[in-house]
Motif scaffolding. Sequence first.
Motif, PDB file in Angstrom:
ATOM      1  N   UNK A 293       0.826  -1.219   0.000  1.00  0.00           N
ATOM      2  CA  UNK A 293       0.000   0.000   0.000  1.00  0.00           C
ATOM      3  C   UNK A 293       0.856   1.263   0.000  1.00  0.00           C
ATOM      4  N   UNK A 294       2.019   1.221   0.643  1.00  0.00           N
ATOM      5  CA  UNK A 294       2.932   2.375   0.556  1.00  0.00           C
ATOM      6  C   UNK A 294       3.378   2.575  -0.895  1.00  0.00           C
ATOM      7  N   UNK A 295       3.603   1.434  -1.592  1.00  0.00           N
ATOM      8  CA  UNK A 295       4.019   1.505  -2.999  1.00  0.00           C
ATOM      9  C   UNK A 295       2.880   2.059  -3.861  1.00  0.00           C
ATOM     10  N   UNK A 296       1.650   1.655  -3.545  1.00  0.00           N
ATOM     11  CA  UNK A 296       0.481   2.212  -4.272  1.00  0.00           C
ATOM     12  C   UNK A 296       0.457   3.735  -4.093  1.00  0.00           C
ATOM     13  N   UNK A 297       0.662   4.172  -2.860  1.00  0.00           N
ATOM     14  CA  UNK A 297       0.652   5.608  -2.556  1.00  0.00           C
ATOM     15  C   UNK A 297       1.748   6.307  -3.367  1.00  0.00           C
ATOM     16  N   UNK A 298       2.918   5.683  -3.374  1.00  0.00           N
ATOM     17  CA  UNK A 298       4.051   6.257  -4.120  1.00  0.00           C
ATOM     18  C   UNK A 298       3.709   6.405  -5.602  1.00  0.00           C
ATOM     19  N   UNK A 299       3.134   5.350  -6.185  1.00  0.00           N
ATOM     20  CA  UNK A 299       2.794   5.409  -7.610  1.00  0.00           C
ATOM     21  C   UNK A 299       1.748   6.483  -7.881  1.00  0.00           C
ATOM     22  N   UNK A 300       0.765   6.570  -6.996  1.00  0.00           N
ATOM     23  CA  UNK A 300      -0.336   7.517  -7.210  1.00  0.00           C
ATOM     24  C   UNK A 300       0.076   8.969  -6.985  1.00  0.00           C
ATOM     25  N   UNK A 301       0.793   9.188  -5.858  1.00  0.00           N
ATOM     26  CA  UNK A 301       1.053  10.577  -5.456  1.00  0.00           C
ATOM     27  C   UNK A 301       2.486  11.043  -5.751  1.00  0.00           C
TER      28      UNK A 301
END
Length: 429
Positions: free
Chosen positions: A84-92
Amino acid sequence: MTTITFKDETSGKVVQMPVLEPTYGHRVVDIGKLAKEFGYFTYDPGFMSTASCQSAITYLDGDKGELLYRGYPIEQLAEKCNFLEVCYLLLYGELPDAEKKQVFETSITRHNRIRENLRRFFHGFNYDAHPMAMMTAVVSSLSAFFHDRLNVLKDDEDRMVTARRLIAKMPTIAAACYKHSIGDPSIYPRDDLSYTGNLLYMMFSLPGKRYEVNPVAERALDVLFTLHADHEQNASTSTVRLAGSSGTNPYAAVAAGIACLWGPAHGGANEAVIRMLDEIGDLSKVESFIAKVKDKNSGVRLMGFGHRVYKNFDPRARIIKDICHQVLESFGHDPRLDLAMRLEEIALSDPYFIERKLYPNVDFYSGIIYSALKIPVEMFTVMFAIARAAGWISHWIEMITEKDQKIGRPRQLYIGNSRRTVPVLSERQ
Ligand code: ACO
């Protein structure tokens, strides 16, 4: 600015075309003037030398075997972050601090349920429907449920809530696909479990029975999802961008990406690897199988080997091989690992594979891990789709918010007939 000179030998006309400088990687010639000033299109089947867009999300260097999300190496992200941290990184574009991480995770948990009438969609599918067929249809149908927040071309928050909804609901939809395929009732997500813990719980728990999430399985899935989260302009991501460029809703664009991922040359390869290993069946048959792969007339490929971009090694494959060993230590040995390692050993020292720069890709070992976790082969590409949804939606946001964003519309080299007159019925042969 550097330019490159293009001279048309027929007309003698010359034009300077700008060369665009990347942070890393190949420089890119802006060929816009070719069509405008000369009337030429370029021809590049399979996009072998065409950059279809500018992107600041992911970079991969196939010769070095390097993969970066937002500038960070995949090896470090797999070690230091959760999915989920990686998802956040990709998104933001940035890693979240502790507070942002908590807010993001809470938001994902808040959106992880699917509506009851969506759940009833599954009853419309035959019991033996492929989970990817269900996944494609159900993700596409999300737009019918959330049209109140689809002002995505203008509203930042509508875009971000769509992204969080999609990431949150993918495991719930995936688990419901699995439960339907085995004739079991679907299980509601639990708010106290992690993203991958919840997926395992929804897939494998039974109503009324206690279920403990295995931490090795939970972590292995989490790392696998990080490794699969994005891969710059691959076929499915390019599909999402192209479909989304018409302004269609993001769920429909992502459904197009899921359909593309299903193919055996793309995400379907992990399923194909397990089928291949089962077909080989025994270490004594590995060498004859390799001989078959090298015989061009056989039409057989070594599945899980080769990559359009990685021509040295796939950094994800190394990490996955290590996890594969850890998982099998905990869940028991799988003879298919011996077969895979022997295939790899032979292939890496065989001139056929060396000359063509064919190395194990991300899918070579991932199927063995999924099998150890009791995830059936039909679900492998679904697992990939859960993870890649983060990349797809990040690319869709980047594409749709680009200044002067245009609908994607490739040109062609027409090689069909030049007949100009339609014969009447009595004159046709
Ligand atoms: N086994 C045997 N030979 C292969 C393989 C393979 N897996 N992959 C490529 N080759 C050979 C081709 O026959 C060709 O040989 P030739 O030059 O003598 O004609 C040469 O290597 C180049 O192959 P292409 O198909 O032109 O390479 P391309 O970059 O287009 O294909 C692909 C890449 C589709 C991944 C290919 O390597 C393949 O089919 N691999 C197996 C399927 C697979 O594992 N896919 C997963 C990719 S990773 C992902 O999507 C997550």
